[in-house]
Design an enzyme around this catalytic site. Structure first.
Site, PDB file in Angstrom:
ATOM      1  N   CYS A 274     -14.208  -0.118  73.497  1.00  0.00           N
ATOM      2  CA  CYS A 274     -13.019  -0.774  74.071  1.00  0.00           C
ATOM      3  C   CYS A 274     -13.112  -2.297  74.074  1.00  0.00           C
ATOM      4  O   CYS A 274     -12.095  -2.973  74.215  1.00  0.00           O
ATOM      5  CB  CYS A 274     -12.757  -0.270  75.481  1.00  0.00           C
ATOM      6  SG  CYS A 274     -12.417   1.485  75.533  1.00  0.00           S
TER       7      CYS A 274
ATOM      8  N   HIS B  96      -8.043  -5.264  79.217  1.00  0.00           N
ATOM      9  CA  HIS B  96      -8.122  -3.958  78.560  1.00  0.00           C
ATOM     10  C   HIS B  96      -7.375  -2.949  79.423  1.00  0.00           C
ATOM     11  O   HIS B  96      -7.498  -2.956  80.648  1.00  0.00           O
ATOM     12  CB  HIS B  96      -9.594  -3.550  78.400  1.00  0.00           C
ATOM     13  CG  HIS B  96      -9.761  -2.144  77.930  1.00  0.00           C
ATOM     14  ND1 HIS B  96      -9.039  -1.630  76.871  1.00  0.00           N
ATOM     15  CD2 HIS B  96     -10.537  -1.131  78.382  1.00  0.00           C
ATOM     16  CE1 HIS B  96      -9.381  -0.371  76.696  1.00  0.00           C
ATOM     17  NE2 HIS B  96     -10.279  -0.041  77.598  1.00  0.00           N
TER      18      HIS B  96
ATOM     19  N   ASN C  83      -4.921   4.316  77.191  1.00  0.00           N
ATOM     20  CA  ASN C  83      -6.078   3.519  76.755  1.00  0.00           C
ATOM     21  C   ASN C  83      -6.221   3.657  75.244  1.00  0.00           C
ATOM     22  O   ASN C  83      -6.610   4.714  74.744  1.00  0.00           O
ATOM     23  CB  ASN C  83      -7.330   4.025  77.478  1.00  0.00           C
ATOM     24  CG  ASN C  83      -8.588   3.249  77.087  1.00  0.00           C
ATOM     25  OD1 ASN C  83      -8.579   2.478  76.134  1.00  0.00           O
ATOM     26  ND2 ASN C  83      -9.661   3.463  77.820  1.00  0.00           N
TER      27      ASN C  83
END
Ligand code: ACO
Length: 322
Positions: free
Chosen positions: A113, A249, A279
């Site tokens: 990520c 994020h 996500n």
């Protein structure tokens, strides 16, 4: 001193939307649980034949168009992804060919990520050192391919997409500082435990998916992102109020809220896309950036704090004068 300026952004989401209501038909979950615990309402899922490179290509074309740059002007391509199309060539090389770009360096970065933050850090170093003048930096993922769709603890979280920026060498401020970190001791909390060298040919289908101890990852993410905010401000002798926009994020709205609180920042200065994108790992920060640039919230001269936390663990931030 030469700096790397963001001169164009772009993003792309697959057409198919998977809602929480649809997930209720697939696993034992509820729309309410997903919204309350994560902030997610829906996510986009790539079509069966649609690959990471397909998503990256659309995002890249939009970023190049926004930057007014043609293929001949790009002299560096970095793709951050955990879900490459193939073992090799890299997704960056596949993309290079699609975009009719030839000869420049092209490579992938894998920091889960945090991948796009890492990619920006590397591209910034290339530009500051004079090794590149115009870089295409992309975060692109088809996370849906490594999600166990029978595991309610993970399948409600992830989605597919791509975001891209074009960076150009400039004498006016662009990327102000980058802060990249990792600690490999936490592999057991967040991983896909199989790969090429461990014997991909012997791969058990049920092992090829994201495994996460969500609660422990959550706590680490909140404290680590709090620290990276402090580190970034201290390194630049800046105050919390100097940041115009937080572009975090997009893993969980509660993690985003905690970072905003740490910055004493009202949520209307935080770019949130987790509700509609889920996500998307390395794609989440550039997707959120592009959304807020295109809808006019982020303007030239604004100071942006980009940050991410993910598998590895990896974490990092990029401070940008847009
Ligand atoms: N629907 C309904 N109930 C569920 C679901 C679901 N989809 N998933 C879990 N539950 C249940 C659990 O079984 C548990 O039940 P129990 O109390 O009877 O045991 C209960 O809900 C609470 O579970 P927790 O895991 O404690 O829930 P939590 O509040 O921690 O939320 C979540 C889980 C959303 C995963 C959260 O921990 C989180 O966001 N973690 C961080 C994710 C992250 O940031 N990852 C890093 C980036 S990802 C990357 O790098 C690839």
């Amino acid at each position: 001193m030469t700096s790397a300026r963001i001169i164009g952004t772009g993003s792309f989401l697959p057409e198919r939307i998977l809602t929480n209501q649809q997930l209720e038909q697939m696993v034992e979950t509820t729309d309410l649980w997903i919204r309350e615990r994560t902030g997610i309402r829906q996510r986009h899922i790539a079509a069966p034949e649609e690959t990471t490179c397909d998503l990256a290509e659309q995002a890249a074309r939009r970023a190049m168009s926004a930057a007014g740059k043609g293929p001949e002007e790009i002299d560096l391509i970095i793709v951050a992804t955990t879900t490459p199309d193939q073992v090799f060539p890299s997704t960056a090389c596949l993309l290079q060919s699609r975009l009719d770009i030839h000869g420049c360096a092209a490579f992938d970065i894998q920091a889960v990520c945090t991948g796009f933050i890492y990619a920006l850090g590397v591209a910034n170093s290339f530009i500051r050192s004079g090794a590149a003048r115009c870089a295409l930096v992309i975060g692109a993922e088809t996370l849906s391919r490594i999600v166990d769709w029978s595991d309610r603890q993970t399948c409600v979280l992830f989605g597919d997409g791509a975001g891209a920026v074009v960076l150009e060498a400039a004498e006016t401020p662009g990327i102000i500082s980058t802060h990249l970190h990792a600690d490999g001791d936490y592999e057991s909390l967040l991983r896909v435990p199989v790969g090429i060298s461990k014997g991909y040919h012997k791969l058990q289908q049920e092992q090829a998916f994201i495994e996460m101890k969500g609660n422990e990852v959550f706590k680490m993410a909140v404290t680590t992102l709090g620290r990276i905010v402090d580190e970034t401000l201290e390194a630049n002798q800046m105050k919390k109020t100097d940041i115009d926009w937080l572009i975090p994020h997009q893993a969980n709205i509660r993690i985003i809220n905690a970072t905003a609180k740490k910055l004493r920042m009202a949520m209307d200065r935080v770019v949130v896309t987790v509700d509609t994108h889920g996500n998307t790992s390395a794609a989440s920060v550039p997707l959120a950036l592009d959304v807020a640039v295109r809808d006019g919230r982020i303007r030239r001269g604004d100071t942006l704090l980009l940050e991410a936390f993910g598998g590895g663990f990896t974490w990092g931030s990029v401070l940008v004068k847009y």
